[in-house]
Design a protein around this motif. Structure first.
Motif, short mmCIF file in Angstrom:
data_model
loop_
_atom_site.label_atom_id
_atom_site.label_comp_id
_atom_site.label_asym_id
_atom_site.label_seq_id
_atom_site.Cartn_x
_atom_site.Cartn_y
_atom_site.Cartn_z
N MET A 73 0.83 -1.20 0.00
CA MET A 73 0.00 0.00 0.00
C MET A 73 0.87 1.26 0.00
O MET A 73 0.55 2.27 -0.65
CB MET A 73 -0.93 0.00 1.22
CG MET A 73 -1.98 -1.13 1.17
SD MET A 73 -2.99 -1.19 2.66
CE MET A 73 -3.93 0.28 2.45
N ALA A 74 2.01 1.21 0.72
CA ALA A 74 2.93 2.36 0.71
C ALA A 74 3.51 2.57 -0.67
O ALA A 74 3.68 3.71 -1.14
CB ALA A 74 4.03 2.13 1.75
N LEU A 75 3.83 1.44 -1.36
CA LEU A 75 4.35 1.54 -2.71
C LEU A 75 3.30 2.18 -3.63
O LEU A 75 3.62 3.01 -4.49
CB LEU A 75 4.75 0.14 -3.22
CG LEU A 75 5.21 0.06 -4.67
CD1 LEU A 75 6.45 0.93 -4.91
CD2 LEU A 75 5.49 -1.39 -5.04
N TYR A 76 2.06 1.79 -3.45
CA TYR A 76 0.97 2.37 -4.25
C TYR A 76 0.90 3.89 -4.04
O TYR A 76 0.75 4.65 -4.99
CB TYR A 76 -0.36 1.72 -3.86
CG TYR A 76 -1.55 2.43 -4.47
CD1 TYR A 76 -1.90 2.23 -5.82
CD2 TYR A 76 -2.31 3.31 -3.70
CE1 TYR A 76 -2.96 2.91 -6.36
CE2 TYR A 76 -3.38 3.98 -4.26
CZ TYR A 76 -3.72 3.77 -5.59
OH TYR A 76 -4.78 4.44 -6.13
N GLU A 77 1.04 4.30 -2.78
CA GLU A 77 0.98 5.73 -2.48
C GLU A 77 2.12 6.47 -3.18
O GLU A 77 1.95 7.60 -3.68
CB GLU A 77 1.05 5.96 -0.97
CG GLU A 77 -0.20 5.47 -0.23
CD GLU A 77 -0.05 5.57 1.28
OE1 GLU A 77 1.02 6.02 1.73
OE2 GLU A 77 -1.00 5.19 2.01
N SER A 78 3.33 5.85 -3.21
CA SER A 78 4.46 6.49 -3.91
C SER A 78 4.16 6.67 -5.39
O SER A 78 4.43 7.73 -5.98
CB SER A 78 5.73 5.65 -3.73
OG SER A 78 6.14 5.66 -2.40
N LYS A 79 3.60 5.64 -5.99
CA LYS A 79 3.29 5.71 -7.42
C LYS A 79 2.14 6.69 -7.67
O LYS A 79 2.12 7.42 -8.68
CB LYS A 79 2.95 4.31 -7.93
CG LYS A 79 4.15 3.37 -7.84
CD LYS A 79 3.77 1.91 -8.00
CE LYS A 79 3.52 1.61 -9.48
NZ LYS A 79 3.31 0.14 -9.70
N HIS A 80 1.17 6.70 -6.76
CA HIS A 80 0.01 7.57 -6.91
C HIS A 80 0.40 9.04 -6.76
O HIS A 80 -0.21 9.92 -7.38
CB HIS A 80 -1.05 7.19 -5.87
CG HIS A 80 -2.30 8.03 -5.96
ND1 HIS A 80 -3.23 7.91 -6.98
CD2 HIS A 80 -2.75 9.00 -5.13
CE1 HIS A 80 -4.20 8.77 -6.79
NE2 HIS A 80 -3.94 9.46 -5.66
#
Length: 724
Positions: free
Chosen positions: A692-699
């Motif tokens: 989920m943290a990775l998703y936030e970085s990409k988002h």
């Protein structure tokens, strides 16, 4: 494995060992028993000796300590006597010179020859107000005090006095030399007979003026009667004694009581050496030394008696010399001050001690002929050990009247009994240490001898069973299929014949077995070759199963296994673990734009950066899938975030061209999460939050690090539904 399951070779080896053990035990057990009994008896005897020594030491220590005190007292006495004898020797020189002038008429004529010498003259200065005369101070450093009653009405010195002064004039130079270069003393002087008691003294002092101040009325009274009443009469009384030896100087020396010196030099005692007229029918004055008693007392006080002991001098009448006020208080003495016709007397008297036992000892001090020891209580239930050493006998003037008695000077040393007991304990302690060391040494020697005896016995036993042991080893060799060996024949009996037969048998077997070994070796070589191929194949398979073939980091399967192991271990240690998920930004566009071969190169470069930064032994770098990587760190969230940021910057610094990216170069997005694992916890939570943290970085624009904290169950569920 049980005894029933043992192989024949193991059974044979066991039997051989048991046989050897029996032989060794039969040889060594008697020696060991003998050694144990000997050491036990030795310990018993040493213990008995220790008790005997302790009893003997306890009973004889007082004798030893008494002897030590006697030796110490003798040493101090000799030092004191040396000082006193030196003073008496100088006194005797003055006495002998003066007596020579008295006895030899020719000597008297010397005055007429030397009185013209300006160095020796009789330049008296008369004090008309006080009615006395003295020599003026000069380089001779001699004073010559003439009292008022020795002058006539107009202040002239009478004829008898002038004759005495003339008689003694030649001695002035001698007095000055000895006075200035001899031992440290107070006054060195001659005093005339009772009719003309002139004082010829060095160093120079205005003695009449000092006496006027301290002893009013002395100038109108005979000097002998005022200061030392009766002493001249006592000396004259000696002449009537049948056994009086007039030529024995030492037997005539007379000592006064202690007094405060008129010249202010301290507590003094006077040594008189009486002079006699030429006919030996009457006293003719005296040679004298006023001696500061401190010169002697310093010798005594500076000597160390044990650790806390002290020493002082005592006269026969119990008068104490050389005690401090603190010691006097300890001995419960009181200072008494008296007057002996103008001479101040200050003293402590041992007989007046308020300690009854000490007072009784002092009353009997005259009975000590050489050395004696006593004990007394100091009034505080502390025992004291006292020794008395007789130093010298002397004539003592009582201080008033014609009484001169034979007295003695004693050295008294006092040591607390507690210190004696400490010495005793110290001696016994040293004896115990020596006895213990001796016992240990004897035990060590006994043990060494026993070991040597055991070694010899074992050697002898093994030497006589060599053939059996050689055959046993030979049988073991055959059991191991070593048929080429032969047994050394060391015995000349049936065992030797048996060994020869055994050697023949092994030779026959060896020939047949050698052929079998050749066939077996060929077969073994083939098996080894096949085995080597299999091992290499297994290693390759193992590598393929754990390492990603392209990037050479761990693959997903190994990542899952390591995460499970780390989770279990750190749940036990209660230590946090962290996870970083990394995704290469716009990697699909990169492949489309540059081709898959360049994409593979990009993946390898990124993997290399990750390996360079996650280089601790506990760190795990794996290819999680496609362009995604995962890094497990056994560290806190803060440290892991720093590590993730350093990875991002390192990839950025590679500056790999990526035209399809907004940055123009290859970048990575990272998601970080950390958790304190529990044995019953779900490690999927860690992966989920990192994802989920990775998703936030990409988002949020990629090329960044985002952190996802482990939240309560409800919040985590909400995050699960969020689109990636």
């Amino acid at each position: 494995m049980s005894a029933d399951e043992a192989t024949p070779r193991e059974t044979e080896s066991l039997n051989k060992s048991l046989f050897t053990l029996k032989i060794v035990l039969l040889s060594t057990v008697p020696i060991i028993l003998f050694s144990i009994i000997s050491i036990t008896l030795l310990i018993y005897k040493m213990h008995a000796l220790n008790n005997s020594v302790e009893n003997t030491t306890g009973s004889s220590l007082n004798i030893i300590y008494t002897k030590m005190l006697e030796v110490k007292s003798t040493d101090i006495s000799e030092k004191v006597l040396f000082k006193i004898n030196t003073v008496l020797d100088e006194l005797n020189i003055l006495r002998a010179a003066a007596q020579q002038l008295i006895d030899k008429k020719a000597s008297r004529d010397i005055d007429s020859e030397i009185k013209t010498n300006p160095w020796i003259n009789h330049g008296f200065v008369y004090n008309s107000e006080k009615n006395w005369s003295n020599l003026a101070k000069s380089e001779t450093n001699i004073s010559l005090s003439v009292w008022g009653y020795l002058h006539d009405a107009v202040g002239s010195i009478n004829r008898a006095t002038q004759e005495y002064v003339a008689l003694m004039s030649p001695i002035q130079m001698l007095m000055q030399v000895i006075g200035e270069n001899g031992v440290d003393k107070g006054w060195y002087y001659l005093c005339g007979p009772k009719e003309t008691p002139v004082m010829i003294m060095t160093p120079w002092a205005q003695m009449p003026e000092i006496f006027d101040r301290l002893y009013p009325g002395h100038n109108a009274e005979n000097w002998w009667d005022h200061f030392f009443p009766g002493v001249v009469e006592a000396w004259n009384g000696w002449l009537a004694t049948p056994d009086f030896a007039i030529g024995n100087f030492r037997s005539q020396v007379t000592v006064t009581p202690l007094y405060e010196d008129a010249g202010g030099t301290g507590l003094m005692v006077t040594f008189f050496a009486p002079l006699w007229n030429a006919a030996r029918t009457a006293n003719f004055g005296t040679a004298a030394v006023d001696y500061n008693i401190k010169n002697i007392l310093d010798i005594v006080s500076e000597e160390k008696i044990g650790e806390t002991g002290f020493a002082f001098l005592v006269q026969s009448d119990g008068n104490v010399l050389g005690v401090t006020d603190a010691i006097a208080e300890k001995l419960q003495l009181s200072r008494s001050t008296g007057e002996a016709t103008g001479v101040a007397i200050s003293r402590y008297t041992l007989r007046d001690s308020r300690l009854p036992e000490l007072a009784d000892i002092a009353k009997n001090i005259g009975g000590v002929q050489n050395f004696a020891t006593y004990q007394f209580d100091d009034g505080q239930e502390n025992g004291q050990f006292i020794s008395i050493k007789r130093m010298l006998g002397h004539n003592a003037w009582a201080g008033n009247g014609p009484t001169i008695t034979k007295e003695a000077l004693y050295l008294v040393a006092i040591v607390p009994e507690e210190e004696v007991f400490q010495v005793k304990d110290h001696i016994l302690g040293r004896i115990n240490i020596l006895q213990r060391d001796t016992l240990y040494s004897l035990i060590a020697v006994s043990a060494v001898l026993a070991l040597l005896s055991i070694s010899v016995a074992v050697w002898y036993a093994l030497q006589n069973t060599r053939q059996i042991r050689k055959m046993s080893r030979g049988i073991s060799e055959v059991g191991q299929k070593r048929y080429g060996m032969s047994i050394d024949i060391v015995a000349k009996d049936d065992l030797g014949e048996l060994a020869r037969s055994f050697n023949q048998m092994t030779q026959d077997i060896s020939t047949a077995y050698r052929q079998l070994e050749n066939y077996a070796r060929e077969l073994e070589d083939k098996v080894k070759e096949r085995t080597l191929h299999l091992e290499k194949a297994n290693e390759e398979l193992q590598k393929i199963s754990t390492v990603d073939g392209l990037t050479q980091v761990y693959n997903r399967r190994h990542f899952d296994k390591r995460l499970e192991d780390i989770w279990r271990e750190y749940a036990r240690l209660q230590h946090p673990i962290s996870l970083i998920l990394i995704d290469i930004d716009y990697f699909k566009r990169y492949n489309d734009n540059y081709g898959h071969q360049s994409g593979d190169t990009c993946l390898c470069l990124v993997a290399g950066v990750l390996l360079e930064h996650a280089k601790r032994s506990s760190d795990v770098v794996a290819r999680y899938g496609g362009e995604e990587f995962a890094v497990i760190t056994c560290d806190t969230l803060a440290s892991t975030c720093k590590l993730a940021e350093s990875m991002r910057l390192a990839v950025q610094s590679l500056a790999i061209e990526h035209a399809a990216s907004e940055k123009g170069i290859v970048s990575i997005s990272l998601g970080v999460s950390s958790i304190l694992p529990r044995a019953d916890g779900d490690m999927g939570i860690l992966i989920k939050n990192a994802d989920m943290a990775l998703y936030e970085s990409k988002h949020n624009g990629r090329d960044r690090v985002s952190v996802r904290l482990i939240e309560p169950a409800g919040a985590a569920s909400a995050a699960k539904d969020a689109p990636r």
